[in-house]
Design a protein around this motif. Structure first.
Motif, short mmCIF file in Angstrom:
data_model
loop_
_atom_site.label_atom_id
_atom_site.label_comp_id
_atom_site.label_asym_id
_atom_site.label_seq_id
_atom_site.Cartn_x
_atom_site.Cartn_y
_atom_site.Cartn_z
N TYR A 1 24.30 59.55 60.53
CA TYR A 1 25.39 59.85 61.45
C TYR A 1 25.21 61.04 62.46
O TYR A 1 25.17 60.58 63.54
CB TYR A 1 26.54 60.31 60.55
N ALA B 1 32.13 60.19 61.89
CA ALA B 1 32.01 59.67 60.69
C ALA B 1 31.47 60.56 59.56
O ALA B 1 30.70 61.59 59.79
CB ALA B 1 30.63 58.44 60.80
N ALA C 1 36.06 57.30 59.57
CA ALA C 1 35.11 57.19 60.79
C ALA C 1 36.13 56.63 62.08
O ALA C 1 37.29 56.11 61.68
CB ALA C 1 34.24 56.16 60.75
N ASP D 1 32.37 55.21 66.20
CA ASP D 1 31.29 55.63 65.25
C ASP D 1 30.72 54.21 64.72
O ASP D 1 29.55 54.25 64.41
CB ASP D 1 31.67 56.35 64.05
#
Length: 605
Positions: free
Chosen positions: A423, A431, A481, A485
């Motif tokens: 991420y 996220a 999220a 994302d």
């Protein structure tokens, strides 16, 4: 230090005319807008890029700030920057004189990379140039210059990247951030000389490495054809399928539709925004646990055909011992679908206050006793009966098991592992698990008003009861999220493992996990897929056989169609205020998917 909250910036920006949503304007207007976008993209010049800082890569090692020195389109500029990374907006307006700009420098001490938008007129301020010169001594500084270019000579002695465009408008303020991060390529060199440094032919060309944010026409799709999405979503909200919904469409690496509808709850107080954070439910399985497995398989640390007991000591004297990892990933291990752990909670197992005896937060004002997972939940799963081995039976227990295997091998919790490995370097800055630890709850769309178990509105705490009792970090649920994302992550999958100039997976790994891998089901490894039984029309009537993705119980759907180079993301909180089947009854997710496919296919005719 005056650092504006990112949520405030994005929320304000969303009320602007240019929202990047497909139905904001009609087809002709978007064709004209695309001409403007393309003209800016083709004429913008990247200078001083000897160190190849642009497009920016290595996001995991950088902390970004965008300093507002008074650029009229700063809001739009910052909003697009934040599509790519967590870029903190800092308003220099409170630093009144040259002395206090030193304070601004000090307040930027934790940032590695500073982006500054200027116009020709703004460069006449010696204060600003002095500030930029000082910052460049210790940080990566990127200047976005808007205007005729007459001020380029001011930067003759500064060897920092400059992205220059002659246009000063909303579109240019949204194109230049994309060029900085590689959503748009730099193509042009200077056509005339501006100074002894900036001469004819100066400039650098770059490649596209990330998503572009544009209008449908940029991907050959007619805006009018996407208006059916709005109709279906509005029907769903009117039919109480969910109080709010967010839809994103990306085609050919371009986000061409991203729109929010409805409200967080049925009291209609807080409108949904495209930047809102949702409970991913079972989409956690393919967006957190599965990529972790993929990474460890590539590193030869995890073998799909090795038995569970090899990795989990506690499983060795249980029915799970001999089952191999591949069976678990295919949901063919024979596990029962789930265990309703919340039904086992009794007085004395929880408290409304935290303490050493009740350390695990399950929701606001709800803490479960120490060891509840390790002493009760985990043994109960490990010793659950194996009833259907070899057959496809979808089970949450599968991903509890895979989480434990991942954590044994990685030697860190899954929530930290996915942040570190995926991420953060990808730029997916909303996220993650446990969002209340990082974001105001106003940014998080509430799920169920739990009247039975936790007796509170769930705002940023995972809806799934088992994942909640585990502390909010589980292999099958717990991820939160935003739509953007998910677009980044699934573009990585569509790109077969590469995004942002970095390779996360080998193409063959992505191909293996996302393609059909079972003789008894439609499934890939972790990933759900198109169903060859056409009577099921799953995930939709028009979805291609190459389609992979997953759905989530809270009202989530993510589907990737490699044959159309297409990503479809649907977010909702259909369990608010309580569990409802209207989303399924009204067939909202599949109908939207079919509407998107029709629009895309019509554009190819």
């Amino acid at each position: 230090m005056n650092i504006n909250k990112l949520s405030t910036i994005i929320a304000a920006f969303l009320i602007l005319v240019f929202t990047l949503s497909a139905c904001a304007q009609d087809h002709k207007q978007n064709e004209n807008r695309l001409k403007t976008i393309n003209a800016i993209s083709k004429s913008a010049v990247l200078l001083n890029n000897q160190k190849k800082l642009i497009p920016i890569t290595g996001l995991a090692d950088k902390r970004f700030a965008s300093v507002n020195l008074g650029f009229n389109y700063q809001l739009e500029f910052d909003s697009l920057l934040n599509k790519y990374a967590d870029v903190k907006a800092i308003d220099a307006g409170v630093y009144k004189d040259s002395t206090t700009l030193n304070d601004l420098e000090d307040d930027l001490k934790y940032f590695t990379t500073v982006v500054i938008a200027l116009t020709d007129e703004m460069t006449t301020s010696g204060k600003y140039l002095h500030f930029i010169t000082n910052m460049a001594k210790s940080k990566e500084v990127v200047v976005a210059l808007f205007g005729e270019g007459k001020s380029l000579a001011v930067f003759d002695q500064l060897n920092i990247p400059i992205v220059w465009t002659s246009q000063i408008n909303t579109e240019s303020a949204m194109v230049i951030p994309q060029l900085i991060f590689g959503g748009i390529a730099a193509q042009k060199t200077l056509s005339k000389s501006y100074s002894s440094t900036y001469k004819v032919g100066a400039g650098y060309r770059t490649n596209v490495i990330r998503l572009k944010y544009s209008v449908p026409e940029d991907a050959g799709v007619n805006t009018e054809e996407l208006k059916e999405i709005d109709n279906i979503v509005n029907e769903g909200i009117a039919g109480k399928a969910a109080p709010g919904m967010v839809v994103l469409v990306a085609k050919d690496g371009k986000v061409i539709y991203n729109k929010a509808f409805g409200y967080h709850t049925y009291d209609n107080l807080r409108p949904d925004k495209v930047t809102d954070i949702f409970d991913m439910a079972s989409v956690t399985k393919v967006t957190a646990t599965t990529p972790s497995v993929m990474r460890l398989v590539e590193q030869n640390k995890l073998k799909l055909d090795t038995n569970i007991g090899f990795y989990i000591a506690k499983a060795r004297n249980t029915p799970m011992n001999a089952i191999n990892v591949r069976e678990v990933m295919l949901h063919q291990a024979g596990f029962i679908p789930y265990i309703p752990f919340h039904n086992y909670i009794k007085e004395g197992d929880y408290s409304r206050d935290s303490s050493a005896a009740f350390p695990t937060k399950v929701a606001d004002n709800y803490y479960v006793k120490k060891g509840f997972f390790n002493d009760f939940m985990w043994p109960k799963m490990l010793n659950s009966p194996i009833k259907t081995r070899g057959s496809y039976v979808y089970s949450d227990i599968s991903m509890y098991v895979m989480q434990d295997i991942v954590e044994h091998i990685a030697k860190k919790p899954e929530d930290q592992y996915v942040l570190d490995n995926f991420y953060t370097p990808l730029g997916m800055h909303t996220a993650g698990y446990l969002p209340r630890n990082r974001f105001d709850k106003d940014r998080i769309v509430p799920t169920e008003d739990d009247k039975v178990f936790r007796k509170t509105l769930l705002e940023g705490y995972v809806h799934d009861q088992g994942a909640a009792l585990k502390g909010g970090v589980a292999g099958h649920a717990g991820l939160f999220a935003s739509s953007n994302d998910l677009a980044i992550y699934y573009q990585l999958m569509l790109n077969k493992g590469t995004y942002g100039g970095e390779q996360y997976f080998k193409p063959e790994t992505v191909e293996m996990f996302t393609s059909k891998q079972s003789n008894v089901s439609r499934r890939g490894l972790g990933f759900d897929r198109w169903d060859p039984d056409l009577t099921k029309k799953y995930p939709s009537s028009l979805a291609s056989p190459q389609t992979f993705g997953h759905t989530g119980y809270t009202g989530i759907g993510v589907w990737v169609d490699p044959s159309r180079n297409l990503i479809y993301i649907f977010l909702s909180n259909r369990v608010n205020p309580t569990v409802s089947e209207q989303l399924g009854r009204l067939n909202i997710r599949p109908r939207i998917q079919d509407a998107i496919i029709k629009a895309v296919d019509k554009g190819l005719e």
